[in-house]
Design a protein around this motif. Structure first.
Motif, PDB file in Angstrom:
ATOM      1  N   ASN A  36       7.931  11.657  -7.124  1.00 38.91           N
ATOM      2  CA  ASN A  36       8.613  11.030  -5.985  1.00 38.91           C
ATOM      3  C   ASN A  36       7.774   9.918  -5.379  1.00 38.91           C
ATOM      4  N   ILE A  37       6.480  10.189  -5.218  1.00 39.30           N
ATOM      5  CA  ILE A  37       5.593   9.165  -4.662  1.00 39.30           C
ATOM      6  C   ILE A  37       5.487   7.978  -5.627  1.00 39.30           C
TER       7      ILE A  37
ATOM      8  N   ASP B  15      14.525   7.454   0.115  1.00 43.27           N
ATOM      9  CA  ASP B  15      14.912   8.368  -0.969  1.00 43.27           C
ATOM     10  C   ASP B  15      16.339   8.046  -1.406  1.00 43.27           C
ATOM     11  N   SER B  19      16.406  12.267  -4.724  1.00 46.80           N
ATOM     12  CA  SER B  19      15.575  13.126  -5.581  1.00 46.80           C
ATOM     13  C   SER B  19      14.525  13.880  -4.765  1.00 46.80           C
ATOM     14  N   PHE B  20      14.035  13.267  -3.688  1.00 48.40           N
ATOM     15  CA  PHE B  20      13.049  14.000  -2.892  1.00 48.40           C
ATOM     16  C   PHE B  20      13.711  15.146  -2.133  1.00 48.40           C
ATOM     17  N   ARG B  23      14.056  17.902  -4.429  1.00 45.99           N
ATOM     18  CA  ARG B  23      12.768  18.563  -4.620  1.00 45.99           C
ATOM     19  C   ARG B  23      12.461  19.508  -3.458  1.00 45.99           C
ATOM     20  N   GLY B  49       1.443  19.586  -2.437  1.00 50.12           N
ATOM     21  CA  GLY B  49       2.359  18.488  -2.760  1.00 50.12           C
ATOM     22  C   GLY B  49       3.212  18.094  -1.565  1.00 50.12           C
ATOM     23  N   ALA B  53       3.521  14.514   0.475  1.00 42.93           N
ATOM     24  CA  ALA B  53       4.734  13.721   0.268  1.00 42.93           C
ATOM     25  C   ALA B  53       5.771  13.812   1.395  1.00 42.93           C
ATOM     26  N   PHE B  57       8.178  10.667   3.132  1.00 39.65           N
ATOM     27  CA  PHE B  57       9.625  10.495   2.978  1.00 39.65           C
ATOM     28  C   PHE B  57      10.389  10.766   4.277  1.00 39.65           C
TER      29      PHE B  57
END
Lengths: 253, 102
Positions: A36-37, B15, B19-20, B23, B49, B53, B57
């Protein structure tokens, strides 16, 4: 602990409408195993007009750095096959001179200091605000030691890499981004043959879909644009070898 | 300074293909399973993670709790079930699934 990693205007500035102008288009290697990053970085940097290659592993990064002349690298510290610090040290040992922006979730001061002393030029802590990332990239690309020749003269044409502009007899020639990148590359290598593979690497990233005719199509469009503008240059093609930009009549300029 | 809550438009920009967000949902389910099974190493990896992240986002609350837990994992300090429940609740809130882990 509560981190302030994005102001309201920071989020809003993620919009393409707020993009700041930058000095020049660059080829950037992103070494990041968080999909994602990596995708976010690629999207944002491509939005700024840069060519971006993304790899997940330190080993792939070393290979890519050997095969390409990157203007900037963004390296995450926690990679699946090794520590980003070791990767940066190895890059420097191999005399890779591109500025390196370290990206990491390690927030301690000693981690940041270690990152910078290992050979990185700047350090961005995750989570990060996208506008800050863009600003740091722009600042690294702006550093005097990284600047290349900016104005390349050939016949009656000047290619200005800072202004992203070609000027023929004092008149600006509007070229799409890829054609300008192509012209800049050929102008930097004026009078020298530029292999097709070099053109491909300069214009397209690993993930770009490049067909057999992509380069020829760009060359053809650029040749027509230069002719229409009255540029006193010739863009020569040597089948199976590459391309060469020369002053009209082939005389070195 | 209080971290402002990003708007829906901001999240869409960060985003665009969702997809984020997908996740986040996968991480939420994995965290729930791992916290039950006691597999702390895998739990720490997911939390790490998210710590890096989620805030990027625009999911500030998830990111801040994940950072807090990540710091504890790194320092070798105990991570309590109540802390994991807070992270799960923040994830559910972010995904519009309030109340599941309450």
């Amino acid at each position: 602990m509560t981190l302030d990693y994005g102001h309201a205007e920071g989020f809003a500035a993620a919009s393409r409408e707020h993009l700041e102008p930058i000095a020049a288009q660059a080829r950037i290697l992103v070494v990041e195993d968080d999909d994602n990053i990596a995708a976010l970085l690629g999207r944002e940097l491509r939005g700024l007009g840069h060519t971006v290659d993304t790899v997940r592993y330190a080993e792939d990064a070393l290979f890519a750095a050997r095969a390409n002349d990157y203007t900037l690298m963004i390296v995450d510290l926690g990679l699946p096959d090794g520590d980003g610090l070791d990767l940066v040290r190895e890059m420097r040992r191999r005399t890779v001179e591109a500025p390196i922006l370290m990206l990491t979730a390690r927030r301690r001061v000693e981690d940041r200091v270690m990152g910078l002393t290992s050979g990185a030029d700047d350090y961005l802590v995750k989570p990060f605000a996208v506008p800050e990332m863009r600003a740091r990239v722009t600042a690294l690309l702006r550093r005097p030691s990284r600047l290349r020749g900016h104005r390349i003269a050939i016949a009656n044409m000047v290619v200005d890499a800072d202004a992203l502009e070609a000027i023929v007899d004092g008149v600006s020639l509007a070229l799409p981004r890829k054609q300008f990148q192509l012209l800049e590359l050929l102008a930097r290598r004026k009078n020298h043959m530029t292999p097709k593979r070099m053109v491909e690497e300069a214009l397209y990233g690993f993930d770009d879909d490049v067909t057999a005719n992509s380069i020829e199509a760009q060359i053809s469009k650029l040749r027509r644009a230069l002719k229409a503008a009255g540029a006193g240059v010739a863009l020569e093609t040597r089948r199976g070898i590459g391309y060469r930009l020369v002053g009209a009549g082939g005389a070195p300029n | 300074m209080r971290t402002p809550r990003p708007t829906g438009q901001d999240l869409k920009l960060l985003d665009p293909d969702g997809s984020f967000r997908a996740r986040l949902d996968a991480d939420r389910q994995a965290i729930a399973q791992l916290s039950d099974s006691g597999r702390l190493e895998d739990l720490a990896r997911i939390v790490h993670g998210l710590a890096g992240a989620a805030g990027t986002f625009g999911y500030a609350e998830v990111g801040n709790i994940a950072i807090e837990l990540d710091d504890r994992f790194v320092a070798g300090e105990p991570v309590r079930a109540a802390d994991v429940a807070r992270l799960l609740a923040a994830l559910e809130q972010a995904l519009g699934l309030p109340g599941k882990s309450a």
